[in-house]
Scaffold this motif. Structure first.
Motif, mmCIF file in Angstrom:
data_model
loop_
_atom_site.group_PDB
_atom_site.id
_atom_site.type_symbol
_atom_site.label_atom_id
_atom_site.label_comp_id
_atom_site.label_asym_id
_atom_site.label_seq_id
_atom_site.Cartn_x
_atom_site.Cartn_y
_atom_site.Cartn_z
ATOM 1 N N GLU A 271 0.830 -1.207 0.000
ATOM 2 C CA GLU A 271 0.000 0.000 0.000
ATOM 3 C C GLU A 271 0.865 1.258 0.000
ATOM 4 O O GLU A 271 0.598 2.215 -0.750
ATOM 5 C CB GLU A 271 -0.919 0.021 1.214
ATOM 6 C CG GLU A 271 -1.800 1.262 1.272
ATOM 7 C CD GLU A 271 -2.475 1.451 2.619
ATOM 8 O OE1 GLU A 271 -3.355 2.325 2.714
ATOM 9 O OE2 GLU A 271 -2.107 0.746 3.584
ATOM 10 N N VAL A 281 -5.896 3.653 -3.769
ATOM 11 C CA VAL A 281 -6.251 2.490 -2.966
ATOM 12 C C VAL A 281 -7.774 2.372 -2.976
ATOM 13 O O VAL A 281 -8.474 3.164 -2.337
ATOM 14 C CB VAL A 281 -5.712 2.606 -1.526
ATOM 15 C CG1 VAL A 281 -6.123 1.375 -0.711
ATOM 16 C CG2 VAL A 281 -4.198 2.762 -1.529
ATOM 17 N N LEU A 293 -6.017 -6.182 -0.634
ATOM 18 C CA LEU A 293 -5.879 -4.861 -1.232
ATOM 19 C C LEU A 293 -6.428 -4.874 -2.651
ATOM 20 O O LEU A 293 -6.208 -5.840 -3.394
ATOM 21 C CB LEU A 293 -4.402 -4.462 -1.307
ATOM 22 C CG LEU A 293 -3.732 -3.775 -0.127
ATOM 23 C CD1 LEU A 293 -2.230 -3.695 -0.383
ATOM 24 C CD2 LEU A 293 -4.305 -2.390 0.095
#
Length: 311
Positions: A271, A281, A293
């Protein structure tokens, strides 16, 4: 050439010659049994030693020997696979419970468990829960394919173009709204993982080997979606994540998506790198030490002024 093919027990099926440009075409066929090999007067080239694995395909030095044909009916290559679409969800006949699967269960049970796992993940998460508009997804890469379960659960073959036999199209089968979507899929088996590529091929899917600590040959194709299931944490033992993520950035098209499933620490590191690359994101979920994710590569690229300032 003729004497070599004869000593290799190849049978000439057809020979043609063009009288205009004086080129020729010859088609040979390998034998269907080992009888010819034992009848050769000179065993050249010789048969390979029985300990030599005929199915080894990655980083293997070429040997000037031939492998005899398997005679055990349970051995790989002695029978045709199941017809489509049964072959997609059926364990290959040459897998047996005397073998241990990737996840530690007997091989056929391991295969079935992987199939069920990806069915649940795709149905309950990927098709509706991660914010991906699948109508805009044309091609996908599973960066750590294992049995090809992720691929198999969202796709079934749709069309095999005659002029491009290495490109396979699939149709998504679990969501009615996506049933006519064509997606090009590449299953990648990392070179430091168990060799499951033969199982992927047996299922009627497409794939290759690759070392993710090296660059990936994508020319002339880039991808709309990359999927990394517990891959990046394993790579950290051999290389740094930053260059791997930069390579992912190169492979993905602008507005392409990356789905990462990994341990919490690796997910946070990914991230952080993604934000430094100006990625968006879209979703991050952490549960029981695991992270999920969904990232989107944006249209952003540094300007000349930004690049000069950074240097």
């Amino acid at each position: 050439m003729a004497s070599l093919t004869k000593s290799m027990c190849w049978e000439m099926v057809r020979k043609t010659r063009d009288t205009v440009d004086e080129t020729a075409m010859v088609i040979f066929k390998k034998p269907a049994s080992n009888d010819c090999y034992s009848e050769r007067k000179q065993p050249e080239p010789p048969l390979c030693d029985s300990s030599d694995d005929p199915n080894a395909a990655w980083n293997i030095t070429l040997q000037s020997c031939m492998h005899s044909l398997p005679t055990d009916t349970s051995a790989r290559g002695t029978r045709w696979p199941e017809q489509w679409p049964e072959r997609l969800s059926t364990a290959p006949y040459w897998l047996s419970n005397s073998q241990v699967g990737v996840y530690g269960k007997p091989a056929t049970d391991d295969f079935a468990a992987d199939n069920e796992h990806w069915s649940n993940v795709v149905n309950n998460s990927y098709l509706a829960g991660v914010g991906i508009d699948w109508r805009n997804v044309r091609n996908v890469m599973d960066m750590r394919a294992v049995y090809g379960g992720y691929d198999a659960m969202i796709q079934t073959p749709y069309h095999y173009p005659i002029l491009a036999p290495c490109i396979i199209f699939f149709v998504v089968r679990f969501a009615a709204a996506l049933k006519d979507m064509k997606v090009w899929v590449m299953n990648v088996v990392p070179v430091d993982s168990p060799d499951t590529l033969p199982i992927i091929y047996e299922r009627g899917l497409f794939g290759m080997y690759h070392d993710w600590c090296e660059s990936f040959s994508t020319y002339p194709r880039s991808y709309d979606l990359l999927h990394a299931d517990h891959l990046l944490s394993k790579l950290k033992n051999r290389c740094k994540l930053l260059p791997v993520m930069v390579e992912v950035d190169r492979i993905l098209r602008p507005e392409g998506k990356l789905i990462v499933r990994d341990d919490h620490e690796t997910a946070k590191e990914v991230e952080s790198i993604a934000r430094s690359l100006q990625w968006e994101v879209r979703m991050m979920v952490s549960k029981q030490g695991e992270g999920l994710l969904c990232l989107e590569k944006t249209m952003w690229r540094p300007t000349e002024v930004e690049a000069a300032t950074a240097s």
